[in-house]
Write a protein that holds these residues in place. Sequence first.
Motif, PDB file in Angstrom:
ATOM      1  N   UNK A 226       0.873  -1.167   0.000  1.00  0.00           N
ATOM      2  CA  UNK A 226       0.000   0.000   0.000  1.00  0.00           C
ATOM      3  C   UNK A 226       0.913   1.221   0.000  1.00  0.00           C
ATOM      4  N   UNK A 227       0.788   2.105  -0.986  1.00  0.00           N
ATOM      5  CA  UNK A 227       1.691   3.256  -1.070  1.00  0.00           C
ATOM      6  C   UNK A 227       1.748   4.026   0.257  1.00  0.00           C
ATOM      7  N   UNK A 228       2.978   4.214   0.755  1.00  0.00           N
ATOM      8  CA  UNK A 228       3.198   4.979   1.976  1.00  0.00           C
ATOM      9  C   UNK A 228       2.900   4.237   3.267  1.00  0.00           C
ATOM     10  N   UNK A 229       2.482   2.971   3.174  1.00  0.00           N
ATOM     11  CA  UNK A 229       2.126   2.206   4.380  1.00  0.00           C
ATOM     12  C   UNK A 229       3.252   1.247   4.756  1.00  0.00           C
ATOM     13  N   UNK A 230       3.417   1.061   6.037  1.00  0.00           N
ATOM     14  CA  UNK A 230       4.397   0.117   6.557  1.00  0.00           C
ATOM     15  C   UNK A 230       3.732  -1.219   6.861  1.00  0.00           C
ATOM     16  N   UNK A 231       4.518  -2.282   6.806  1.00  0.00           N
ATOM     17  CA  UNK A 231       4.102  -3.607   7.249  1.00  0.00           C
ATOM     18  C   UNK A 231       4.942  -3.907   8.484  1.00  0.00           C
ATOM     19  N   UNK A 232       4.287  -4.296   9.574  1.00  0.00           N
ATOM     20  CA  UNK A 232       4.981  -4.606  10.819  1.00  0.00           C
ATOM     21  C   UNK A 232       4.823  -6.094  11.105  1.00  0.00           C
ATOM     22  N   UNK A 233       5.947  -6.796  11.244  1.00  0.00           N
ATOM     23  CA  UNK A 233       5.944  -8.209  11.617  1.00  0.00           C
ATOM     24  C   UNK A 233       6.398  -8.327  13.061  1.00  0.00           C
ATOM     25  N   UNK A 234       5.640  -9.053  13.856  1.00  0.00           N
ATOM     26  CA  UNK A 234       6.060  -9.390  15.211  1.00  0.00           C
ATOM     27  C   UNK A 234       7.094 -10.507  15.093  1.00  0.00           C
ATOM     28  N   UNK A 235       8.183 -10.399  15.861  1.00  0.00           N
ATOM     29  CA  UNK A 235       9.233 -11.408  15.832  1.00  0.00           C
ATOM     30  C   UNK A 235       9.204 -12.319  17.047  1.00  0.00           C
ATOM     31  N   UNK A 236      10.115 -13.289  17.037  1.00  0.00           N
ATOM     32  CA  UNK A 236      10.176 -14.303  18.082  1.00  0.00           C
ATOM     33  C   UNK A 236      10.391 -13.722  19.478  1.00  0.00           C
ATOM     34  N   UNK A 237      11.237 -12.693  19.599  1.00  0.00           N
ATOM     35  CA  UNK A 237      11.496 -12.149  20.934  1.00  0.00           C
ATOM     36  C   UNK A 237      10.270 -11.441  21.502  1.00  0.00           C
ATOM     37  N   UNK A 238       9.485 -10.792  20.653  1.00  0.00           N
ATOM     38  CA  UNK A 238       8.239 -10.163  21.128  1.00  0.00           C
ATOM     39  C   UNK A 238       7.275 -11.234  21.625  1.00  0.00           C
ATOM     40  N   UNK A 239       7.226 -12.358  20.933  1.00  0.00           N
ATOM     41  CA  UNK A 239       6.368 -13.466  21.379  1.00  0.00           C
ATOM     42  C   UNK A 239       6.818 -13.960  22.753  1.00  0.00           C
ATOM     43  N   UNK A 240       8.125 -14.036  22.966  1.00  0.00           N
ATOM     44  CA  UNK A 240       8.641 -14.461  24.276  1.00  0.00           C
ATOM     45  C   UNK A 240       8.284 -13.446  25.360  1.00  0.00           C
ATOM     46  N   UNK A 241       8.442 -12.175  25.061  1.00  0.00           N
ATOM     47  CA  UNK A 241       8.116 -11.124  26.037  1.00  0.00           C
ATOM     48  C   UNK A 241       6.644 -11.175  26.443  1.00  0.00           C
ATOM     49  N   UNK A 242       5.777 -11.444  25.460  1.00  0.00           N
ATOM     50  CA  UNK A 242       4.331 -11.354  25.703  1.00  0.00           C
ATOM     51  C   UNK A 242       3.678 -12.702  25.981  1.00  0.00           C
ATOM     52  N   UNK A 243       4.497 -13.763  26.152  1.00  0.00           N
ATOM     53  CA  UNK A 243       3.960 -15.103  26.418  1.00  0.00           C
ATOM     54  C   UNK A 243       2.975 -15.533  25.329  1.00  0.00           C
ATOM     55  N   UNK A 244       3.338 -15.211  24.088  1.00  0.00           N
ATOM     56  CA  UNK A 244       2.535 -15.523  22.900  1.00  0.00           C
ATOM     57  C   UNK A 244       1.203 -14.777  22.834  1.00  0.00           C
ATOM     58  N   UNK A 245       1.071 -13.707  23.590  1.00  0.00           N
ATOM     59  CA  UNK A 245      -0.113 -12.860  23.396  1.00  0.00           C
ATOM     60  C   UNK A 245      -0.004 -12.176  22.030  1.00  0.00           C
ATOM     61  N   UNK A 246       1.231 -11.818  21.679  1.00  0.00           N
ATOM     62  CA  UNK A 246       1.555 -11.358  20.331  1.00  0.00           C
ATOM     63  C   UNK A 246       2.482 -12.427  19.763  1.00  0.00           C
ATOM     64  N   UNK A 247       2.108 -13.044  18.669  1.00  0.00           N
ATOM     65  CA  UNK A 247       2.883 -14.157  18.127  1.00  0.00           C
ATOM     66  C   UNK A 247       3.685 -13.737  16.902  1.00  0.00           C
ATOM     67  N   UNK A 248       4.761 -14.469  16.675  1.00  0.00           N
ATOM     68  CA  UNK A 248       5.591 -14.230  15.497  1.00  0.00           C
ATOM     69  C   UNK A 248       4.761 -14.465  14.246  1.00  0.00           C
ATOM     70  N   UNK A 249       5.010 -13.670  13.234  1.00  0.00           N
ATOM     71  CA  UNK A 249       4.292 -13.775  11.975  1.00  0.00           C
ATOM     72  C   UNK A 249       5.028 -14.725  11.039  1.00  0.00           C
ATOM     73  N   UNK A 250       4.438 -15.902  10.783  1.00  0.00           N
ATOM     74  CA  UNK A 250       5.013 -16.815   9.795  1.00  0.00           C
ATOM     75  C   UNK A 250       4.749 -16.207   8.420  1.00  0.00           C
TER      76      UNK A 250
END
Length: 127
Positions: free
Chosen positions: A39-63
């Motif tokens: 999407x022109x001018x839009x960012x894509x944000x992927x959650x990574x493995x360390x964020x999943x660890x911090x949040x106890x998989x409340x936010x999961x890594x994006x396959x």
Amino acid sequence: MRAGAHTDYGSLTILLPQPGSGGLQIFTPEGEWREVPPVPGAFVINIGDLMARWTNDRWVSTLHRVVNADGSAVRRQSLAFFHQPNWHAEIACLESCLAPGEKPLYEPVLSGPYLMSKFQATVKPAA
């Protein structure tokens, strides 16, 4: 295939796909690969493995993966920023991400050595 199915190792990845740069796909909870259109001018944000660890998989890594979707030789262009916490930062479940009585899903790790172990696991051993 431009990049096989994987999750990112750090905390998050910020992508700025360029117009016409298709091929980024995410794996949905329904078990399907879905195109992420630029999407022109839009960012894509992927959650990574360390964020999943911090949040106890409340936010999961994006396959995700990157495919040559249209079969053409057109190069995919995307500016990427990979956020990795400081090398010696301990990555442990945040207490606010634990329900009463719930235990962390992951043991604490140090950011840098964790990253290196992931890189080493992807290297083909010498013959």
